[in-house]
Write an enzyme that holds these catalytic residues in place. Structure first.
Site, PDB file in Angstrom:
ATOM      1  N   CYS A 176       0.734  -1.197   0.074  1.00 17.23           N
ATOM      2  CA  CYS A 176       0.024   0.088   0.136  1.00 17.23           C
ATOM      3  C   CYS A 176       0.783   1.384  -0.004  1.00 17.23           C
ATOM      4  O   CYS A 176       0.162   2.461  -0.117  1.00 17.23           O
ATOM      5  CB  CYS A 176      -0.831  -0.014   1.137  1.00 17.23           C
ATOM      6  N   HIS A 316      -1.792   8.111   6.015  1.00 15.20           N
ATOM      7  CA  HIS A 316      -2.316   6.514   5.437  1.00 15.20           C
ATOM      8  C   HIS A 316      -3.662   6.532   5.760  1.00 15.20           C
ATOM      9  O   HIS A 316      -4.683   6.264   5.109  1.00 15.20           O
ATOM     10  CB  HIS A 316      -1.317   5.665   5.807  1.00 15.20           C
ATOM     11  N   GLU A 327      -0.159   5.480  13.614  1.00 22.78           N
ATOM     12  CA  GLU A 327       0.076   6.425  12.761  1.00 22.78           C
ATOM     13  C   GLU A 327       0.207   7.851  13.344  1.00 22.78           C
ATOM     14  O   GLU A 327       0.794   8.694  13.242  1.00 22.78           O
ATOM     15  CB  GLU A 327      -0.490   6.335  11.506  1.00 22.78           C
ATOM     16  N   LYS A 345      -9.248   8.691   2.474  1.00 22.70           N
ATOM     17  CA  LYS A 345      -9.782   7.438   2.116  1.00 22.70           C
ATOM     18  C   LYS A 345     -11.372   6.982   2.170  1.00 22.70           C
ATOM     19  O   LYS A 345     -11.925   6.062   1.755  1.00 22.70           O
ATOM     20  CB  LYS A 345      -9.171   6.028   2.855  1.00 22.70           C
ATOM     21  N   HIS A 350      -9.901   2.573   0.297  1.00 18.08           N
ATOM     22  CA  HIS A 350      -8.210   2.203   0.429  1.00 18.08           C
ATOM     23  C   HIS A 350      -7.989   1.515  -1.137  1.00 18.08           C
ATOM     24  O   HIS A 350      -8.325   0.258  -1.517  1.00 18.08           O
ATOM     25  CB  HIS A 350      -8.088   1.425   1.347  1.00 18.08           C
ATOM     26  N   PHE A 409       1.639  -3.518   3.711  1.00 15.79           N
ATOM     27  CA  PHE A 409       2.088  -4.692   4.522  1.00 15.79           C
ATOM     28  C   PHE A 409       3.264  -5.321   4.084  1.00 15.79           C
ATOM     29  O   PHE A 409       4.003  -4.860   3.103  1.00 15.79           O
ATOM     30  CB  PHE A 409       1.343  -5.730   3.632  1.00 15.79           C
TER      31      PHE A 409
END
Length: 421
Positions: A176, A316, A327, A345, A350, A409
């Protein structure tokens, strides 16, 4: 570390380099085209998210879809058939970005133009379709186009072909964070002198039963089926996972000398880039956010700026329980409480490997308009989130520096520092 002395050496940082952003191309569930997407994330605030028949019966059966763009109409049916959907969206975004930059591929020095596009999964829908053909009808029914349509470099290849680019053409796949890493790679290409122009960002389209079922098993996605429009809720107390979407976000970056020589209009600058690896888990971020912190501090140092210079962060912000908290805690630790933070998002979904490209493009527009998009669906801010998250409606502000952070990931982290033109 030197084997002879046992000492650790750190290379002196390069002089700051600000790549000019001269074009923006967006194809998203919030709108197609930079103007439409910007209106979608700042004013319209009605996401194109809903059930998809491919996902019937799954705990998460909804998806953020691009609804106002017909690739067959834009590209032509024959060209469309030579690309998986993620590559189609990339080509459409690339054309827009190049036109927005005022560039003409017919006359540019194509050997000095590069393409770098990130994607986490590439042509997964076509791959799944062909696997079903093999299982159900035998090997003779498998398309000879499987390799070119399913590989991760399909978007970069298709954009290079469409624009007639003869410089470096690369694909980035760091989950991502792919789109953000792609733009950082473009920044490095320009700084090194390898290119004068680079089209960079991310593209993804992964509405497949297999991928969403896996995300459901991982308990990473929202199962708020009764109200998909409110399911993605970054930084909210009641968040229960992300919602997958499709899209592409590409920007045109130029060496500042090249942009200046042709009198280009500069929207913003990409002034710093940093990346890192958590080396912690295949699916979970470092619980203290140390990996993404390292990427952010590296990007700030690369830009020759300090945390106090940052006025806005496009986070993110996936709407997952742990990632948002990790985060946010990291952002407060590094940047303090001053920057205005958002996650877009909830309007785009996403988009996995495309997220960094889309969100960097939106950050460019935020700098240009001096406006921070809201974090939609933030009804009950998590009291443990120690940052100023813009909620409900866009907030005007004066800022010269913004940051984009991405986590992927496998512990792939990336950060970009963008500055006002």
């Amino acid at each position: 570390m030197s084997a002879a002395t046992g000492r650790s050496y750190r290379r002196a940082p390069l002089a700051p380099f600000a790549a000019a952003v001269t074009g923006v191309g967006l194809v998203t569930a919030a709108g197609t085209g930079a103007d439409a997407a910007w209106h979608g994330v700042t004013e319209d605030l009605v996401p194109a998210v809903g059930p998809r028949p491919e996902l019937d019966g799954l705990p998460c059966d909804f998806f953020y879809s691009v609804t106002d763009c017909d690739p067959a109409a834009v590209l032509g049916v024959a060209a469309q058939r030579l690309m998986d959907r993620f590559a189609q969206l990339a080509v459409i975004a690339a054309r827009e970005a190049v036109a927005d930059a005022g560039l003409d591929p017919a006359v540019w020095d194509s050997g000095r133009v590069g393409v770098v596009i990130g994607s986490a999964h590439g042509g997964l829908p076509f791959y799944d379709e062909q696997h079903a053909a093999l299982a159900g009808r035998g090997p003779r029914r498998v398309s000879p186009k499987l390799a070119p349509l399913s590989v991760v470099n399909g978007a970069a290849s298709s954009v290079s072909l469409d624009l007639g680019v003869h410089g470096p053409s690369q694909a980035v796949s760091t989950a991502c964070s792919s789109g953000t890493v792609a733009i950082g790679t473009a920044h490095q290409m320009l700084r090194s002198g390898a290119c004068d122009i680079v089209v960079a960002g991310g593209a993804e389209s992964t509405c497949t039963r297999l991928l969403i079922a896996s995300a459901c098993s991982l308990k990473a996605v929202s199962t708020r089926r009764e109200d998909p429009a409110s399911a993605c809720r970054p930084f909210d107390t009641h968040r229960d996972g992300f919602v997958v979407g499709e899209g592409a976000g590409l920007i045109v970056l130029e060496h500042p000398d090249h942009a200046r020589a042709r009198g280009a209009t500069v929207r913003a600058h990409v002034s710093g880039y940093g990346s890192s690896s958590d080396a912690h888990s295949a699916v979970a971020p470092d619980p203290d956010g140390l990996g993404v912190e390292r990427a952010l501090r590296t990007a700030l140092a690369d830009a020759g700026l300090s945390p106090a210079d940052v006025g806005h962060v496009n986070a993110h912000g996936t709407s997952t329980l742990s990632n948002d908290l990790i985060e946010a805690t990291m952002l407060r630790r590094v940047l303090g409480e001053s920057p205005l933070v958002t996650s877009t998002k909830a309007m785009t979904g996403h988009t996995l490997g495309a997220a960094g490209g889309i969100e960097t493009a939106l950050t460019v527009l935020a700098l240009q308009h001096q406006l921070v998009p809201p974090t939609v669906n933030l009804d009950a801010p998590d009291p443990r989130i120690p940052i100023d998250v813009v909620a409900k409606e866009a907030r005007g502000a004066s800022f010269d520096c913004a940051v984009k952070t991405s986590l992927g990931f496998g512990g792939h982290n990336a950060a970009l520092v963008l500055t006002r033109a």
